[in-house]
Design an enzyme around this catalytic site. Structure first.
Site, PDB file in Angstrom:
ATOM      1  N   GLU A  34       0.826  -1.209   0.000  1.00 13.55           N
ATOM      2  CA  GLU A  34       0.000   0.000   0.000  1.00 13.55           C
ATOM      3  C   GLU A  34       0.857   1.254   0.000  1.00 13.55           C
ATOM      4  OE1 GLU A  34      -3.186   0.174  -1.155  1.00 13.55           O
ATOM      5  OE2 GLU A  34      -3.654  -1.236   0.456  1.00 13.55           O
ATOM      6  N   ASP A  37       3.078   2.110  -4.910  1.00 12.21           N
ATOM      7  CA  ASP A  37       3.076   2.101  -6.375  1.00 12.21           C
ATOM      8  C   ASP A  37       3.671   3.388  -6.941  1.00 12.21           C
ATOM      9  OD1 ASP A  37       0.801   3.458  -5.433  1.00 12.21           O
ATOM     10  OD2 ASP A  37      -0.441   2.850  -7.131  1.00 12.21           O
ATOM     11  N   SER A 122     -11.188   0.719  -5.714  1.00 11.61           N
ATOM     12  CA  SER A 122     -10.789   1.292  -6.996  1.00 11.61           C
ATOM     13  C   SER A 122     -11.930   1.405  -7.992  1.00 11.61           C
ATOM     14  CB  SER A 122      -9.630   0.499  -7.605  1.00 11.61           C
ATOM     15  OG  SER A 122      -8.949   1.274  -8.560  1.00 11.61           O
ATOM     16  N   ASP A 168      -3.663   0.376  -9.565  1.00 14.20           N
ATOM     17  CA  ASP A 168      -5.085   0.075  -9.759  1.00 14.20           C
ATOM     18  C   ASP A 168      -5.387  -0.199 -11.223  1.00 14.20           C
ATOM     19  OD1 ASP A 168      -5.239   0.619  -7.098  1.00 14.20           O
ATOM     20  OD2 ASP A 168      -6.394   2.461  -7.301  1.00 14.20           O
TER      21      ASP A 168
END
Length: 376
Positions: A34, A37, A122, A168
């Protein structure tokens, strides 16, 4: 009525004709990895059974016309090449961004979704990928997973004002049912890992709706950029804990960076746990991830912490739970033995205080519980 049937019916009601087809894109839950990215890290998302459907039909001319079935049948009409972001940002901003990116021509669209909005699953990336697939089908083009994901990321950045990473969009565009997707956010290389048959992934909503822009998501990204700049590196992917501790960073910035390097390591370890069918190890990693997100990255909230604590107590040593998504509310994700999932859900429904337990809306995912296992 399935999501596809509802979307087709909405198209007929809005436009008085049958659609040419229906495109679908799932939501996703991030098992672990988490807020890494956008730091070029490793992430491990999983496509889920809910998502976004877009009924589409080609039409003459160059106008894009769309109806949002879940938003009071709101409509939007524009020319893709001259479109501008909608203010304030809403579904129309994503639509316009994807239409311009796809250079959409003459198409009618009806949009509906089953992803709970604001739950950290998402819904916005699912919307963008579903729109991209519909526009690609209407335009008879075939973008790659990577091209579609990058286009959707641009829609988030430039049209909705959310400076998200690529996780995502890639998870939704490239993910396979029943598999966790290991994504290297630096080079966009992917590997699929089948979940063990006897594991379940349970997604539980906290009842706290979040908003990424309002929830200081962009501020956390800025903290990470400041840390990388102070360390003299391109991104925190190149850092380690010793480097961070030796750099005399501002304590808050150091805590953000320590979360990132620890979370990247935990993601790699989670892949090993899946391959080894080691549920206890996977659970320990999820618990450590939540503690870091709560204490170092500071993106959890008390109601989510309470739900995670209840979940971990109910699961015991064979599995674990953590917050998932950008934070400041949303859902939690738990990984546990499949045969323990019904009892686990019953325990949370009994113990999570009213009125919040009415919003739990648990979803069970796992091998065979994804798109291949439901009727769309």
């Amino acid at each position: 009525m399935t999501l596809t049937e509802r979307t087709r019916a909405g198209f007929r009601a809005a436009f008085g004709s049958q659609p040419d087809g229906v495109a679908f894109a799932p939501g996703r839950v991030n098992l672990i990895g988490e807020h890494v990215d956008y730091n070029d890290g490793l992430v491990l998302p999983l496509p889920i059974s809910t998502g976004t459907a877009v009924a589409w039909s080609r039409c003459d001319g160059s106008e894009v016309e769309a109806v949002a079935l879940d938003f009071g049948k709101e409509r939007d009409r524009f020319l893709a090449r001259s479109a501008k972001p909608h203010q304030p940002a809403d579904w129309r901003s994503y639509l316009r961004g994807m239409a311009q990116g796809m250079d959409a021509q003459g198409v009618k669209l009806a949009i509906a979704g089953s992803n709970p909005r604001g739950a950290g699953l998402s819904s916005s990336a699912s919307l963008c990928i579903a729109l991209g697939r519909a526009m690609a089908a209407a335009g008879k083009v075939d973008p790659t997973h990577r091209e579609l994901a990058l286009m959707a990321q641009i829609a988030e950045h430039e049209w909705a004002g959310v400076h998200c990473g690529i996780m995502d969009q890639m998870a939704i565009a490239a993910g396979e049912p029943g598999h966790a997707l290991l994504l290297d956010c630096r080079n966009l290389e992917t590997r699929q890992f089948a979940l063990p048959e006897d594991w379940a992934v349970v997604i539980v909503q906290s009842g706290v709706t979040r908003g990424l822009v309002e929830g200081h998501y962009n501020a956390r990204r800025h903290d990470c950029e400041l840390a990388a700049q102070a360390l003299g590196i391109a991104s925190l992917r190149d850092a380690d804990a010793d480097m961070i501790r030796a750099a005399n960073l501002d304590p808050v910035i150091a805590a953000r960076a320590l979360h990132v390097v620890g979370e990247i390591a935990r993601t790699a370890q989670a892949v090993s746990a899946i391959e080894a069918h080691d549920l206890a190890a996977m659970g320990a990693l999820l618990r450590a991830s939540h503690a870091s997100l709560r204490d170092q990255f500071e993106v959890s909230v008390p109601a989510v912490d309470e739900l995670v604590d209840l979940a971990n107590a109910a699961i015991g040593p064979q599995g674990g739970a953590r917050m998932t998504g950008g934070g400041f509310g949303g859902a939690i994700v738990a990984v546990l033995a499949a045969d323990a999932a019904p009892r686990f859900i019953a325990t949370l429904e009994q113990q999570f205080a009213q009125p919040r337990r009415a919003a739990l809306n648990p979803m069970i995912e796992g091998k065979g519980r994804h798109l291949a296992g439901i009727e769309l």
